[in-house]
Design a protein around this motif. Structure first.
Motif, PDB file in Angstrom:
ATOM      1  N   VAL A   1      53.023 115.061  80.182  1.00 51.93           N
ATOM      2  CA  VAL A   1      52.085 116.310  80.136  1.00 51.93           C
ATOM      3  C   VAL A   1      51.548 116.301  78.868  1.00 51.93           C
ATOM      4  O   VAL A   1      52.463 116.624  78.049  1.00 51.93           O
ATOM      5  CB  VAL A   1      52.605 117.287  80.835  1.00 51.93           C
ATOM      6  CG1 VAL A   1      51.548 118.404  80.711  1.00 51.93           C
ATOM      7  CG2 VAL A   1      52.853 117.248  82.289  1.00 51.93           C
ATOM      8  N   GLN A   2      50.347 116.099  78.571  1.00 51.10           N
ATOM      9  CA  GLN A   2      49.900 116.548  77.111  1.00 51.10           C
ATOM     10  C   GLN A   2      49.203 117.671  77.123  1.00 51.10           C
ATOM     11  O   GLN A   2      48.501 117.898  77.725  1.00 51.10           O
ATOM     12  CB  GLN A   2      49.197 115.050  76.582  1.00 51.10           C
ATOM     13  CG  GLN A   2      49.821 113.982  76.512  1.00 51.10           C
ATOM     14  CD  GLN A   2      49.138 112.922  75.594  1.00 51.10           C
ATOM     15  OE1 GLN A   2      47.691 112.720  76.215  1.00 51.10           O
ATOM     16  NE2 GLN A   2      49.472 112.006  74.756  1.00 51.10           N
ATOM     17  N   LEU A   3      49.674 118.370  75.993  1.00 54.25           N
ATOM     18  CA  LEU A   3      49.165 119.880  75.781  1.00 54.25           C
ATOM     19  C   LEU A   3      48.198 119.825  74.741  1.00 54.25           C
ATOM     20  O   LEU A   3      48.604 119.140  73.610  1.00 54.25           O
ATOM     21  CB  LEU A   3      50.080 120.780  75.774  1.00 54.25           C
ATOM     22  CG  LEU A   3      51.137 121.015  77.297  1.00 54.25           C
ATOM     23  CD1 LEU A   3      52.069 122.064  76.994  1.00 54.25           C
ATOM     24  CD2 LEU A   3      50.221 121.311  78.548  1.00 54.25           C
ATOM     25  N   GLN A   4      47.277 120.860  74.679  1.00 54.66           N
ATOM     26  CA  GLN A   4      46.406 120.882  73.747  1.00 54.66           C
ATOM     27  C   GLN A   4      45.967 122.438  73.376  1.00 54.66           C
ATOM     28  O   GLN A   4      45.347 122.998  74.357  1.00 54.66           O
ATOM     29  CB  GLN A   4      45.031 120.095  73.665  1.00 54.66           C
ATOM     30  CG  GLN A   4      44.315 120.139  72.419  1.00 54.66           C
ATOM     31  CD  GLN A   4      44.907 119.835  71.097  1.00 54.66           C
ATOM     32  OE1 GLN A   4      45.362 118.821  71.000  1.00 54.66           O
ATOM     33  NE2 GLN A   4      44.700 120.431  70.163  1.00 54.66           N
ATOM     34  N   ALA A   5      46.287 123.008  72.343  1.00 52.80           N
ATOM     35  CA  ALA A   5      45.787 124.298  72.028  1.00 52.80           C
ATOM     36  C   ALA A   5      44.696 124.335  71.284  1.00 52.80           C
ATOM     37  O   ALA A   5      44.623 123.332  70.361  1.00 52.80           O
ATOM     38  CB  ALA A   5      47.075 125.055  71.422  1.00 52.80           C
ATOM     39  N   SER A   6      43.925 125.059  71.613  1.00 53.26           N
ATOM     40  CA  SER A   6      42.663 125.235  70.865  1.00 53.26           C
ATOM     41  C   SER A   6      42.049 126.681  70.461  1.00 53.26           C
ATOM     42  O   SER A   6      42.407 127.512  71.352  1.00 53.26           O
ATOM     43  CB  SER A   6      41.660 124.358  71.255  1.00 53.26           C
ATOM     44  OG  SER A   6      41.387 124.848  72.611  1.00 53.26           O
ATOM     45  N   GLY A   7      41.110 127.038  70.038  1.00 52.66           N
ATOM     46  CA  GLY A   7      40.477 128.127  69.517  1.00 52.66           C
ATOM     47  C   GLY A   7      40.672 129.133  68.446  1.00 52.66           C
ATOM     48  O   GLY A   7      40.273 130.151  68.166  1.00 52.66           O
ATOM     49  N   GLY A   8      41.706 128.404  67.474  1.00 55.03           N
ATOM     50  CA  GLY A   8      42.071 129.084  66.398  1.00 55.03           C
ATOM     51  C   GLY A   8      40.969 129.271  65.320  1.00 55.03           C
ATOM     52  O   GLY A   8      39.837 128.378  65.539  1.00 55.03           O
ATOM     53  N   GLY A   9      41.230 129.903  64.458  1.00 55.60           N
ATOM     54  CA  GLY A   9      40.039 129.802  63.211  1.00 55.60           C
ATOM     55  C   GLY A   9      40.519 131.037  62.291  1.00 55.60           C
ATOM     56  O   GLY A   9      41.613 131.131  62.110  1.00 55.60           O
TER      57      GLY A   9
END
Length: 121
Positions: A1-9
């Motif tokens: 399973v490859q996870l990706q976190a996004s939405g930072g800034g």
């Protein structure tokens, strides 16, 4: 399973961001998902988590009342809504997943690349 976190800034203190955690090619429906953060020179913190049964949610004391972890209806993605952000929240945020329903900071099998959150004062 490859996870990706996004939405930072980059946001000003008092602002909001919503982070997303997605699994490539799979739903997160049957995984307990934790959110962690780490800033330079500090240990990794277990910030929030939701177990796969959706009957247990954890928040670190430092984020209670400000952060909300949730899943979408299809349980494909997990979110971390962050409100009233403080400069102390500045860190790289990671999502991680495990098949166990135990909502603890340990034994996560899958980790994603983090997303940077910077809160300016």
């Amino acid at each position: 399973v490859q996870l990706q976190a996004s939405g930072g800034g980059v946001v000003q203190a008092g602002g909001s961001l919503r982070l997303s955690c997605a699994a490539s090619g799979r739903t997160l429906r049957f995984f307990t998902v934790g959110w962690f953060r780490q800033s330079p020179g500090k240990e990794q913190d277990f910030v929030a988590g939701i177990n796969w049964r959706n009957d247990d949610i954890y928040y670190a004391d430092s984020v209670k009342g400000r952060f909300t972890v949730s899943r979408d209806n299809a349980k494909i993605m997990v979110y971390l809504a962050m409100n009233s952000l403080e400069p102390e929240d500045t860190a790289v945020y990671y999502c991680a997943a495990k098949s166990s329903a135990a909502l603890t900071a340990n034994y996560y099998d899958y980790w994603g690349q983090g997303t940077q959150v910077t809160v300016s004062s």
